[in-house]
Design a protein around this motif. Sequence first.
Motif, PDB file in Angstrom:
ATOM      1  N   PRO A   1      -6.688   6.491   4.653  1.00  0.00           N
ATOM      2  CA  PRO A   1      -7.130   5.851   3.315  1.00  0.00           C
ATOM      3  C   PRO A   1      -6.152   6.411   2.286  1.00  0.00           C
ATOM      4  O   PRO A   1      -5.665   5.555   1.333  1.00  0.00           O
ATOM      5  CB  PRO A   1      -8.395   5.915   2.980  1.00  0.00           C
ATOM      6  N   TRP A   2      -6.062   7.835   2.113  1.00  0.00           N
ATOM      7  CA  TRP A   2      -5.463   8.222   1.144  1.00  0.00           C
ATOM      8  C   TRP A   2      -3.745   8.402   1.235  1.00  0.00           C
ATOM      9  O   TRP A   2      -3.150   8.148   0.179  1.00  0.00           O
ATOM     10  CB  TRP A   2      -5.832   9.797   0.879  1.00  0.00           C
TER      11      TRP A   2
ATOM     12  N   LEU B   1      -2.118   5.154  -0.060  1.00  0.00           N
ATOM     13  CA  LEU B   1      -2.028   4.780  -1.437  1.00  0.00           C
ATOM     14  C   LEU B   1      -0.427   5.188  -1.736  1.00  0.00           C
ATOM     15  O   LEU B   1      -0.249   4.956  -3.147  1.00  0.00           O
ATOM     16  CB  LEU B   1      -3.002   5.822  -2.127  1.00  0.00           C
ATOM     17  N   ALA B   2       0.322   5.915  -1.118  1.00  0.00           N
ATOM     18  CA  ALA B   2       1.629   6.074  -1.517  1.00  0.00           C
ATOM     19  C   ALA B   2       2.356   4.955  -1.925  1.00  0.00           C
ATOM     20  O   ALA B   2       3.124   4.928  -2.953  1.00  0.00           O
ATOM     21  CB  ALA B   2       2.440   6.799  -0.397  1.00  0.00           C
ATOM     22  N   ALA B   3       2.092   3.748  -1.470  1.00  0.00           N
ATOM     23  CA  ALA B   3       2.866   2.687  -1.869  1.00  0.00           C
ATOM     24  C   ALA B   3       2.476   2.146  -3.096  1.00  0.00           C
ATOM     25  O   ALA B   3       3.271   1.642  -3.820  1.00  0.00           O
ATOM     26  CB  ALA B   3       2.472   1.136  -1.015  1.00  0.00           C
ATOM     27  N   ARG B   4       1.456   2.467  -3.782  1.00  0.00           N
ATOM     28  CA  ARG B   4       0.959   2.366  -5.185  1.00  0.00           C
ATOM     29  C   ARG B   4       1.642   3.499  -6.077  1.00  0.00           C
ATOM     30  O   ARG B   4       1.103   3.716  -7.375  1.00  0.00           O
ATOM     31  CB  ARG B   4      -0.544   2.254  -5.315  1.00  0.00           C
ATOM     32  N   GLY B   5       2.223   4.568  -5.532  1.00  0.00           N
ATOM     33  CA  GLY B   5       2.940   5.651  -6.242  1.00  0.00           C
ATOM     34  C   GLY B   5       1.878   6.742  -6.469  1.00  0.00           C
ATOM     35  O   GLY B   5       1.872   7.671  -7.600  1.00  0.00           O
ATOM     36  N   VAL B   6       0.760   6.884  -5.659  1.00  0.00           N
ATOM     37  CA  VAL B   6      -0.210   7.855  -5.681  1.00  0.00           C
ATOM     38  C   VAL B   6       0.081   8.849  -4.725  1.00  0.00           C
ATOM     39  O   VAL B   6       0.321   8.757  -3.520  1.00  0.00           O
ATOM     40  CB  VAL B   6      -1.694   7.241  -5.210  1.00  0.00           C
ATOM     41  N   GLU B   7       0.066  10.316  -5.237  1.00  0.00           N
ATOM     42  CA  GLU B   7       0.503  11.438  -4.332  1.00  0.00           C
ATOM     43  C   GLU B   7      -0.827  11.855  -3.617  1.00  0.00           C
ATOM     44  O   GLU B   7      -1.985  11.807  -4.374  1.00  0.00           O
ATOM     45  CB  GLU B   7       0.852  12.431  -5.424  1.00  0.00           C
TER      46      GLU B   7
ATOM     47  N   ASN C   1      -2.968  11.268  -8.504  1.00  0.00           N
ATOM     48  CA  ASN C   1      -3.162  11.875  -7.178  1.00  0.00           C
ATOM     49  C   ASN C   1      -4.379  12.146  -6.845  1.00  0.00           C
ATOM     50  O   ASN C   1      -5.336  12.078  -7.467  1.00  0.00           O
ATOM     51  CB  ASN C   1      -2.209  13.408  -7.268  1.00  0.00           C
ATOM     52  N   VAL C   2      -4.395  12.406  -5.378  1.00  0.00           N
ATOM     53  CA  VAL C   2      -5.839  12.476  -4.733  1.00  0.00           C
ATOM     54  C   VAL C   2      -5.539  13.763  -4.213  1.00  0.00           C
ATOM     55  O   VAL C   2      -4.735  13.898  -3.470  1.00  0.00           O
ATOM     56  CB  VAL C   2      -6.272  11.623  -3.720  1.00  0.00           C
TER      57      VAL C   2
END
Length: 382
Positions: free
Chosen positions: A119-120, A123-129, A105-106
């Motif tokens: 930009p943040w 990142l959801a497509a990479r599984g980043v919250e 997560n960021v």
Amino acid sequence: MIRVLDLLRLRDEQFPVTRECVYLSHASVGPLTRRATARMAEMAGNTSRSGERLWQERMDEAERVRGLAARMLGARAPHEVAFVENTSTALSMVAEGLDWRPGDNVVGATLEFPSNVYPWMGLAARGVEYRQAEERDGRIDPEELLSLIDGRTRMLVLSWVQYASGFRSDLARLGKACRERGVLFVVDIIQGLGALALDVEREYVDVAAASSHKWLLGPEGVALLYVSDRVIDRLRPVRAGWRSMRDPFQWIEYDLTWNEGARRFESGTLNVYGIAALGGSLEILLEVGAGEIETRVLALTDLAARGLADLGMAVVSSRRRGETSSIVTAVPAGRTAWDLVRELGERNVVVAARAGRLRIAPHFYNTAEEIERCLEEVGTLL
């Protein structure tokens, strides 16, 4: 401290905008100084006359300006600074350059400028919250920000100064907490650098980005990307070209070895004309001094905040010690901020509206009389 007479001389010599209007919109686009305009014209003229014969001189000037930028930032060395196109590009390169894993997560904040949001979100497509602390009463609570950090947080991404409120975060407090937890501290400094004193080392900043066309009084299309040597190997360059290599002039035997420091993020030919112009304005800012500039702009925004409150407007910008900046925003009663901006513009007073708020953003060369003129005109329109 800069003397009044010296300030008036500098204002007269370097800021022709003062002859045209009361300009209080540096959080949008800052006016080029005369020195910046002259440096750009001189370099363009030399290229017009000589073509590539003075190419090395242009490169030398870019390196000189890199050094000035490093001084402005408080970087340990010029190679920690790269020239890129804009803040959006810089932050996008940072977002794409980390080795993200699903479940990471960021942490950031709401009501950020889109350059520091998309930009943040991407990142959801990479599984980043993407976690965001709320703006409340014109503030971003540092404790709420830090409470969102956990063992899977890879970055804290935040604007030093919020564009829609003027709230200034305590970078040292947040940066120290990030350093202790192994979290990258990434700061959008576009609304502070040039108006407020900054030391990226003292304030534990790992990565910072700022376009030059606001408080740095430079041109559009040039930005600074600072990446500390401490974290350079944690960010993979997402663009590659001849300038991003350790030996940029090896054009036959290809060797994919990244250039020293942040220079690896410069993939190709630089905007040397814009960089030359930025150098002219950086010289002026460094000559006046970051501490002196900050003292002046905080005094001017204090005057503006008191005046707006006296006019019955709801001041959004925090007036707490350490949270004030070169931006003041307020909500007018009975009028829209956009209408006020348009009508003030017709009276040669230039301000802005953001998020339904009237925004006043003076720089060091502005005067108390200009703030009072703005307030007087606002009063007649309410």
